[in-house]
Enzyme design. Structure first.
Site, PDB file in Angstrom:
ATOM      1  N   HIS A   1       5.628   6.652  -1.056  1.00 27.26           N
ATOM      2  CA  HIS A   1       6.443   5.442  -1.209  1.00 27.26           C
ATOM      3  C   HIS A   1       5.650   4.198  -0.818  1.00 27.26           C
ATOM      4  CE1 HIS A   1       6.792   6.139   3.108  1.00 27.26           C
ATOM      5  NE2 HIS A   1       7.100   4.846   3.234  1.00 27.26           N
TER       6      HIS A   1
ATOM      7  N   HIS B   1       0.851  -1.196   0.000  1.00 31.61           N
ATOM      8  CA  HIS B   1       0.000   0.000   0.000  1.00 31.61           C
ATOM      9  C   HIS B   1       0.880   1.236   0.000  1.00 31.61           C
ATOM     10  CE1 HIS B   1       1.315  -0.388   4.137  1.00 31.61           C
ATOM     11  NE2 HIS B   1       1.157   0.928   4.211  1.00 31.61           N
TER      12      HIS B   1
HETATM   13  P1  ATP Z   1       4.644  -3.050  11.820  1.00 31.24           P
HETATM   14  O1  ATP Z   1       4.768  -1.696  12.461  1.00 31.24           O
HETATM   15  O2  ATP Z   1       3.787  -3.986  12.603  1.00 31.24           O
HETATM   16  O3  ATP Z   1       5.942  -3.639  11.414  1.00 31.24           O
HETATM   17  P2  ATP Z   1       3.561  -1.575   9.604  1.00 31.24           P
HETATM   18  O4  ATP Z   1       4.612  -0.532   9.852  1.00 31.24           O
HETATM   19  O5  ATP Z   1       3.316  -1.997   8.198  1.00 31.24           O
HETATM   20  O6  ATP Z   1       3.841  -2.880  10.449  1.00 31.24           O
HETATM   21  P3  ATP Z   1       1.863   0.241  10.964  1.00 31.24           P
HETATM   22  O7  ATP Z   1       2.998   0.553  11.892  1.00 31.24           O
HETATM   23  O8  ATP Z   1       0.505   0.079  11.517  1.00 31.24           O
HETATM   24  O9  ATP Z   1       2.170  -1.081  10.161  1.00 31.24           O
HETATM   25  O10 ATP Z   1       1.857   1.353   9.861  1.00 31.24           O
HETATM   26  C1  ATP Z   1       0.898   1.419   8.853  1.00 31.24           C
HETATM   27  C2  ATP Z   1       1.413   2.324   7.754  1.00 31.24           C
HETATM   28  O11 ATP Z   1       1.650   3.637   8.265  1.00 31.24           O
HETATM   29  C3  ATP Z   1       2.747   1.884   7.154  1.00 31.24           C
HETATM   30  O12 ATP Z   1       2.770   2.261   5.796  1.00 31.24           O
HETATM   31  C4  ATP Z   1       3.769   2.680   7.923  1.00 31.24           C
HETATM   32  O13 ATP Z   1       4.942   2.910   7.171  1.00 31.24           O
HETATM   33  C5  ATP Z   1       3.022   3.980   8.144  1.00 31.24           C
HETATM   34  N1  ATP Z   1       3.454   4.604   9.388  1.00 31.24           N
HETATM   35  C6  ATP Z   1       3.635   3.998  10.577  1.00 31.24           C
HETATM   36  N2  ATP Z   1       4.014   4.866  11.527  1.00 31.24           N
HETATM   37  C7  ATP Z   1       4.058   6.075  10.912  1.00 31.24           C
HETATM   38  C8  ATP Z   1       4.371   7.405  11.359  1.00 31.24           C
HETATM   39  N3  ATP Z   1       4.691   7.669  12.615  1.00 31.24           N
HETATM   40  N4  ATP Z   1       4.300   8.397  10.446  1.00 31.24           N
HETATM   41  C9  ATP Z   1       3.963   8.154   9.180  1.00 31.24           C
HETATM   42  N5  ATP Z   1       3.656   6.940   8.692  1.00 31.24           N
HETATM   43  C10 ATP Z   1       3.706   5.911   9.547  1.00 31.24           C
END
Ligand code: ATP
Ligand code: MG
Length: 185
Positions: free
Chosen positions: A137, A55
């Protein structure tokens, strides 16, 4: 649960949802992104993102009270933005989190308009918005070593809608559940 319930009850996972707005690829785009992930993995190694999780995050809200969901949906309802084609033609690597990704050399103005409109609506409603500039990205690799940036064949993504996703943490990494989809004009 009442307003006066102790804080530890409010921290229960059923009361808060981990939420973000994103572009969610159609089947053909998902397959193309997954092929690019395989290819980039051959260059940089690491753990590939599962195909069904690929995504592009537009706005990350993080832990949000479930009671705020209606207000969040109302924000997205106000967004008027145009459909566009996103050309992802640039591999990138972030050293601080060891992520390998696919991005756009040039983000189309409609993409930046969509992110801008969403953030404006979220901010006006009191939701947290990211102060950092948006870097479009798709994360392809985690815990990757990175390396010399290879020239990649572009992925053409016809973007006709955006979605609100719920992130569910599992032992093998997050999976995402679609809460709602909004069409673009
Ligand atoms: P995990 O953290 O369990 O390894 P993940 O990073 O894919 O998995 P989430 O942390 O829930 O899942 O994040 C969901 C999406 O939001 C991802 O695309 C992640 O890169 C983005 N994301 C997470 N934290 C932030 C943040 N603080 N600021 C911007 N984007 C974020
Ligand atoms: Mg994360």
């Amino acid at each position: 649960m009442t307003e006066s319930a102790p804080a530890e009850f409010h921290s229960a996972t059923s009361d808060t949802l981990r939420l973000f707005f994103a572009l969610w690829p159609d089947g053909a785009t998902r397959a193309a992104l997954n092929r690019t992930g395989k290819w980039l993995h051959q260059h940089w190694g690491g753990r590939r993102m599962r195909a069904d999780t690929l995504h592009l995050t537009l706005a990350f809200l993080g832990s949000t009270p479930a009671a705020h969901l209606d207000a969040l949906v109302a924000c997205a309802d106000t967004v008027r933005s145009h459909a566009f084609e996103l050309i992802l033609d640039q591999a990138g690597y972030w050293r601080h989190n060891r992520i390998g990704w696919l991005g756009a050399n040039e983000a189309p103005p409609q993409h930046l308009d969509l992110v801008g409109a969403l953030n404006t609506a979220l901010k006006a409603a009191g939701f947290p918005v990211d102060a950092r500039p948006h870097v479009p990205h798709v994360t392809l690799l985690r815990k990757s070593a990175g390396g010399e940036v290879p020239v990649c064949s572009p992925v053409r993504w016809p973007v006709g809608d955006f979605v609100l996703l719920k992130s569910v943490t599992e032992s093998e990494g997050a999976h995402y559940e679609m809460i709602r989809r909004w069409p673009l004009d």
